[in-house]
Design an enzyme around this catalytic site. Sequence first.
Site, PDB file in Angstrom:
ATOM      1  N   SER A 144       0.850  -1.199   0.000  1.00  0.00           N
ATOM      2  CA  SER A 144       0.000   0.000   0.000  1.00  0.00           C
ATOM      3  C   SER A 144       0.881   1.243   0.000  1.00  0.00           C
ATOM      4  O   SER A 144       2.004   1.224   0.518  1.00  0.00           O
ATOM      5  CB  SER A 144      -0.892   0.013   1.249  1.00  0.00           C
ATOM      6  OG  SER A 144      -1.527   1.267   1.415  1.00  0.00           O
ATOM      7  N   TYR A 157      -1.766  -0.549  10.105  1.00  0.00           N
ATOM      8  CA  TYR A 157      -1.871  -0.902   8.691  1.00  0.00           C
ATOM      9  C   TYR A 157      -0.633  -0.414   7.940  1.00  0.00           C
ATOM     10  O   TYR A 157       0.014  -1.172   7.209  1.00  0.00           O
ATOM     11  CB  TYR A 157      -3.133  -0.293   8.088  1.00  0.00           C
ATOM     12  CG  TYR A 157      -3.299  -0.565   6.614  1.00  0.00           C
ATOM     13  CD1 TYR A 157      -3.763  -1.795   6.166  1.00  0.00           C
ATOM     14  CD2 TYR A 157      -2.990   0.405   5.660  1.00  0.00           C
ATOM     15  CE1 TYR A 157      -3.910  -2.055   4.808  1.00  0.00           C
ATOM     16  CE2 TYR A 157      -3.130   0.161   4.313  1.00  0.00           C
ATOM     17  CZ  TYR A 157      -3.598  -1.070   3.886  1.00  0.00           C
ATOM     18  OH  TYR A 157      -3.733  -1.324   2.541  1.00  0.00           O
TER      19      TYR A 157
END
Length: 252
Positions: A144, A157
């Site tokens: 990501s 995350y």
Amino acid sequence: MDFNNKNVLITGASRGIGKATAIAFAEKGAKIGINYRTNTENAKRTLEELPGKDHTLFQQDISEDGGPEKLVNDFISHYGKLDVLVNNAGISIFHKIDEVDFEHWTSAWENTFKTNLFAVSNLCYWGAMAMVKTGGGRIVNVSSRGAFRGEPTKPAYGASKAALNSMSQSLAKALAPHKIYIGVVAPGFTETEMAVVTLTPAERENLLRESPFQRMAQPKEVAHAIVFLASEGAEYASGTIIDVNGASYLRS
């Protein structure tokens, strides 16, 4: 890019990026193992949409103890060989440090790393062990842009994806002698079915403003990068992290 007679295992493949990736590989002749955790209806729908034949569903929670080993073994039992492993499954939990209690904070870190890093590292292990026996293969991990820009409302995350990037590059060095090539794709916000349902109009507008394209990535655009890294001819790109974020975040 021809994947005829290639066997591809994709985690989290019942929807979103995973589904688009399954379709992209199947269109090029691959046999697809669709891993999913609980949503059998979505998984079956994805299976029905895949061109070609001999695609199979593999229900397995990869965060469970022994889950990664079982998934790879089940795949090998069915297909006999693993050529490409795409680690796409992941979770994202809101836990802004000044808005949650300590129990929520610690739980978010533990659960996020359990799925986004530990499960993936174990899948890389078992996938690599299978590939060593058959002369090589490809592993593509989905990261990501949050690994680079930071995620203030979901720090676990961002941290898990940063660790995933580092692990992938370490494995690219370690596994090169075995002809196992490792790639990473780092998408920005992608317009999946979940995003359409969960985003408020204001959140969507903010996301659209982040990219000069004034839109979010489409799942098939992320899938295109994944397929490239798994293709013959991309071997010397092993260890590469490809950004697919519409120039919303540029790193040096």
